[in-house]
Design a protein around this motif. Structure first.
Motif, short mmCIF file in Angstrom:
data_model
loop_
_atom_site.label_atom_id
_atom_site.label_comp_id
_atom_site.label_asym_id
_atom_site.label_seq_id
_atom_site.Cartn_x
_atom_site.Cartn_y
_atom_site.Cartn_z
N LEU A 38 -1.87 2.31 2.13
CA LEU A 38 -1.34 1.05 1.63
C LEU A 38 0.18 1.02 1.75
CD1 LEU A 38 -1.67 -1.67 0.11
CD2 LEU A 38 -1.47 -0.36 -2.02
N GLN A 75 -3.35 -1.26 4.96
CA GLN A 75 -3.28 -2.49 4.20
C GLN A 75 -1.81 -2.76 3.87
OE1 GLN A 75 -6.51 -2.77 1.06
NE2 GLN A 75 -6.24 -0.57 1.25
N SER A 113 3.83 -6.00 10.39
CA SER A 113 2.53 -6.05 9.73
C SER A 113 1.39 -5.82 10.72
CB SER A 113 2.34 -7.39 9.01
OG SER A 113 3.23 -7.48 7.92
N ASN A 152 -4.93 0.57 10.80
CA ASN A 152 -5.88 0.42 9.69
C ASN A 152 -5.22 0.59 8.33
OD1 ASN A 152 -8.18 -0.10 11.33
ND2 ASN A 152 -8.23 2.08 11.82
N LYS A 205 -1.43 -2.94 10.56
CA LYS A 205 -2.85 -3.30 10.60
C LYS A 205 -3.56 -2.59 11.75
CE LYS A 205 -2.21 -7.79 8.41
NZ LYS A 205 -2.13 -9.25 8.62
N LYS A 221 -5.67 -3.78 -5.32
CA LYS A 221 -5.74 -3.44 -3.90
C LYS A 221 -6.19 -1.99 -3.71
CE LYS A 221 -4.61 -5.24 0.14
NZ LYS A 221 -5.36 -6.35 0.71
#
Length: 121
Positions: free
Chosen positions: A60, A91, A82, A89, A86, A114
């Motif tokens: 994360l 967040q 971003s 993989n 992503k 989250k």
């Protein structure tokens, strides 16, 4: 190939940690020492980017956006960043300075949500 904490970004990461914004400091006070149940790193580099906070176990990324992030060029740059995360993989959670300043408890609740963990308190 290592993409985390690349040595050539070490000086810049230290510089960012030593010159944290008030909002970064405020959120770090909630994240450090695994207070939310998981370890976070601050000013952690991933590839050629340095993120404000990173939880390795949950992959994360947390970014705090000041007013400069809402200009056209910055919005495009943030989207590229971003998409890179992503693609790994990861967040991404983004908060504004105003969110941190006015409702830090809501911010920590969103992070916990989250992370899919219950509050430790």
């Amino acid at each position: 190939k290592t993409i985390h904490n690349i040595k050539n970004l070490l000086y810049r990461r230290k510089e960012l940690r030593n010159n944290s914004t008030p909002q970064e400091i405020l959120l770090w006070l909630k994240l450090k020492n695994s207070q939310l149940g998981l370890k976070f790193r601050r000013q952690h580099s991933i590839g050629g980017y340095i993120v404000d906070f990173y939880c390795p176990k949950k992959k994360l990324v947390i970014e705090i956006d000041g007013s400069q992030h809402f200009k056209k060029d910055s919005l495009e740059y943030d989207e590229i960043r971003s998409n890179y995360f992503k693609g790994l993989n990861m967040q991404i959670l983004r908060f504004t300075n105003a969110e941190i300043n006015t409702n830090i408890n809501s911010v920590t609740q969103k992070i916990l949500s989250k992370l899919s963990i219950s509050p430790p308190y």
